[in-house]
Design an enzyme around this catalytic site. Structure first.
Site, PDB file in Angstrom:
ATOM      1  N   THR A  96      39.246  41.868  55.371  1.00 53.01           N
ATOM      2  CA  THR A  96      39.819  40.922  53.824  1.00 53.01           C
ATOM      3  C   THR A  96      39.424  39.519  54.241  1.00 53.01           C
ATOM      4  OG1 THR A  96      40.831  40.503  52.298  1.00 53.01           O
ATOM      5  CG2 THR A  96      42.446  41.631  54.002  1.00 53.01           C
ATOM      6  N   ARG A  97      39.499  38.240  52.723  1.00 51.32           N
ATOM      7  CA  ARG A  97      39.997  37.172  53.729  1.00 51.32           C
ATOM      8  C   ARG A  97      40.900  36.152  52.413  1.00 51.32           C
ATOM      9  NH1 ARG A  97      36.301  35.563  49.120  1.00 51.32           N
ATOM     10  NH2 ARG A  97      37.282  33.598  48.598  1.00 51.32           N
TER      11      ARG A  97
ATOM     12  N   HIS B  99      46.380  42.104  46.989  1.00 47.76           N
ATOM     13  CA  HIS B  99      47.495  43.424  45.800  1.00 47.76           C
ATOM     14  C   HIS B  99      47.024  44.300  45.405  1.00 47.76           C
ATOM     15  CE1 HIS B  99      47.624  38.404  44.868  1.00 47.76           C
ATOM     16  NE2 HIS B  99      46.427  38.500  44.920  1.00 47.76           N
TER      17      HIS B  99
ATOM     18  N   HIS C  25      43.660  46.326  45.909  1.00 46.04           N
ATOM     19  CA  HIS C  25      43.303  46.454  47.490  1.00 46.04           C
ATOM     20  C   HIS C  25      44.479  47.648  47.972  1.00 46.04           C
ATOM     21  CE1 HIS C  25      43.020  41.913  46.604  1.00 46.04           C
ATOM     22  NE2 HIS C  25      41.636  42.820  46.292  1.00 46.04           N
TER      23      HIS C  25
ATOM     24  N   ARG D 130      32.924  45.656  46.192  1.00 44.61           N
ATOM     25  CA  ARG D 130      31.769  44.657  44.842  1.00 44.61           C
ATOM     26  C   ARG D 130      32.111  43.193  45.327  1.00 44.61           C
ATOM     27  NH1 ARG D 130      32.347  41.388  40.640  1.00 44.61           N
ATOM     28  NH2 ARG D 130      30.883  41.302  38.989  1.00 44.61           N
TER      29      ARG D 130
END
Ligand code: PPS
Length: 577
Positions: free
Chosen positions: A198-199, A203, A206, A292
């Site tokens: 992740t970057r 929330h 996730h 996605r």
């Protein structure tokens, strides 16, 4: 997926770090070699080269590997490797190098981190690289923008020997090398580990997604955020890491951990997803979540995405066996209010409209201090975000005037200064054109070069004021749009920015001629006078355009105050006070 695909704790790891004796030898020998100070991206790349995260690479790519990677996503020997890892240098550095040379690679402070044993030096066709690697040459793609505008034209390929890893002073305990992570996994008895790349801040969607991934695959979870370079404009990694730490308690005890990855992302979508899988395998993971638009660069200015939302999944699936990392695919996770739960969008029952808050929507909510619902994020995450993204009414701000001499900039700026001081709240500084030229820019004249320098200096001071929560009112002529744009970019990164064009026509300014300068300019006594003998590039899209021909300074200042209020910079008064 067959279980034999899952090899716990990865394959063989490359370790480019030499022992102390060899390091000393290289350091002494480097007195005779040329040196190169690594760029921000190269610093990330060399760390992951040296610590084995980029295994099987043993250095920066040479010409044959580079060509093969661009054309086939493979090294020259056929090994799957989708991303060129290049040492780019300018012509003056490349000129002194040839096959057999050594180049000392240093950090910005001059500390020697590694040496490259040069095998190839060549001028790259970076446009062709962009087309092959990213599928486009459009600089609206951040990876292409970096490649075409921020990398140097020559590439130096060769084996690397590492003396020491770049030093980080932040979150040291959370930064683990591939070998360290593998050791930890083995020690804790974690055999199946699913990685989450992740970057962004995590929330609820996730957290739900990663919990599902971990439960469905019966794997432990590695939250593996990128803290090197991500997409320009992303939330800074300090804020993100504090937020990741805060949500770790949401997972069942001892099932999940966080480790930080100093990767420089390329936003290369499908190719990047394959790269991410290799990197995670090197860190001892057995699976990678691919959601996605994985590592997506966003869309171009016409709104067309550079890649399809599930292209990355397809590319990883295609190479899954060879990668030795299982992909855990996910569709977009959405919130279904009726069931107070998150689910993949394709599982939402018919007739039910799921809830989504986009990144843009979240930024707006933060900017205006509006509510962030608890179904969207956890209060502890919202708190961290609000700390570094206060509402606009609490942020610093620059109000940048531009206009001809005599257009009324200084008068309106002074009226605005007084109004803002009267309102109170934030410290206000006026950087008036004439005043700046008496101190900050006292040695400068009015050539284009000097004017640009003057405006950049004003921009720098304004950005510091803005960063620290104050209001900077700037009132120079600022005749050139390019340098105004540079300032806008600098300042917008640290707070608010408003461009006000005082558009009073030249005839009116000349008629006023309060300082008698127009008369002197017409007579040729003053040279390079804006509007008479020097250009003025009117801004195309200012936030406000004010012609002071028929309005008072008071009215003009009031227009600006109202616009500030409209943009959320003044905040809402409570109880009509
Ligand atoms: S610039 O172009 O933004 O760097 O100019 P700035 O720093 O605002 O300085 C403009 C003031 O300097 C006086 N002055 C001149 N202006 C324009 N062209 C020439 N050649 C020139 N020589 C002196 C002039 O008083 C400007 O002040 P304002 O308040 O704009 O009238």
């Amino acid at each position: 997926m067959s279980d034999n695909l899952i090899t716990p704790h990865g394959g063989e790891l490359v370790d480019l770090l030499v022992d102390d004796a060899r390091a000393e030898e290289l350091k002494n020998a480097s007195r005779d070699w040329a040196s190169w100070d690594l760029t921000e991206r190269q610093l990330c790349d060399i760390e992951l080269l040296m610590n084995g995260a980029f295994s099987p690479l043993t250095g920066f790519l040479g010409k044959a590997d580079y060509d093969a990677v661009c054309d086939t996503m493979r090294l020259a020997d056929g090994t799957l490797w989708p991303m060129p890892i290049m040492l780019d240098v300018p012509a003056n550095v490349a000129e002194g190098l040839a096959s057999g040379s050594k180049l000392a690679l240093r950090d910005p402070e001059g500390v020697m981190l590694a040496v490259i044993h040069v095998e190839d030096v060549w001028e790259a066709d970076r446009k062709s690289e962009a087309d092959k690697v990213f599928g486009t040459t459009s600089t609206e793609h951040p990876g292409v923008e970096y490649l075409l505008n921020k990398t140097n034209p020559y590439y130096v390929g060769g084996r690397v020997e590492g003396l020491s890893l770049p030093i980080h002073y932040d979150f040291r305990l959370l930064r683990r090398t591939p070998a360290e992570l593998r050791r930890e996994f083995a020690k804790q008895g974690w055999r199946k580990i699913v990685a989450f790349q992740t970057r962004n801040p995590m929330h609820r969607a996730h957290v739900e997604l990663t919990m599902r991934a971990s439960a469905e695959t019966e794997s432990n979870l590695l939250i593996h955020p990128v803290v090197g370079m991500t997409k320009p404009g992303d939330v800074d990694h300090y804020t993100r890491v504090r937020a990741y730490q805060a949500i770790l308690d949401r997972y069942p005890r001892n099932t999940a951990k966080i480790s930080l990855l100093n990767l420089a992302m390329r936003m290369g979508g499908p190719r990047e997803a394959v790269w991410h899988a290799i990197i995670r395998k090197n860190h001892g993971c057995t699976q990678l979540i691919v959601g996605r638009d994985h590592a997506g660069p966003g869309s171009d200015s016409d709104g067309n995405p550079f890649y399809g939302p599930y292209d990355a999944q397809e590319m990883v699936i295609e190479h899954q066996e060879e990668l030795g990392v299982e992909m855990v695919p996910f569709k977009l996770m959405v919130y279904v209010e009726e069931q107070d739960t998150y689910m993949p969008i394709d599982e939402v029952p018919e007739g039910i409209k799921p809830l989504i808050i986009s990144g843009t929507d979240l930024r707006e909510r933060l900017a205006y201090g509006r509510e962030i619902p608890t179904w969207f994020t956890y209060p502890e995450v919202a708190t961290e975000l609000r700390k570094t993204h206060p509402p606009r009414s609490k942020q610093g701000l620059t109000i940048f005037f531009t206009g001809l001499s005599g257009s009324g900039k200084s008068t309106v700026a002074n009226a605005l200064l007084v109004k803002l001081l009267e309102m109170g709240g934030r410290p206000v500084t006026l950087l008036d054109g004439d005043i700046v030229r008496k101190n900050l820019s006292s040695e400068l004249g009015f050539s284009k070069e000097h004017r640009d320098l003057n405006i950049l200096r004003i921009g720098f001071v304004a950005s510091e004021i803005t960063k620290n929560g104050g209001i900077a009112i700037c009132a120079p002529i600022a005749p050139y749009s390019n340098v105004r744009k540079q300032n806008a970019e600098l300042i917008s990164g640290v707070g608010g920015y408003m461009l006000v064009h005082i558009s009073t026509p030249l005839e009116v300014c000349e008629q006023r001629d309060r300082k008698g300068l127009y008369a002197k300019a017409r007579a040729g006594i003053i040279k390079e006078f804006t509007g008479i003998s020097d250009p003025y590039e009117a801004p195309e899209n200012p936030d406000l355009r004010i012609d002071t021909t028929d309005i008072s300074p008071e009215e003009a200042a009031n227009m600006i105050v109202l616009h500030m209020e409209h943009m959320g910079y003044l905040g809402v008064r409570k109880n009509g006070a």
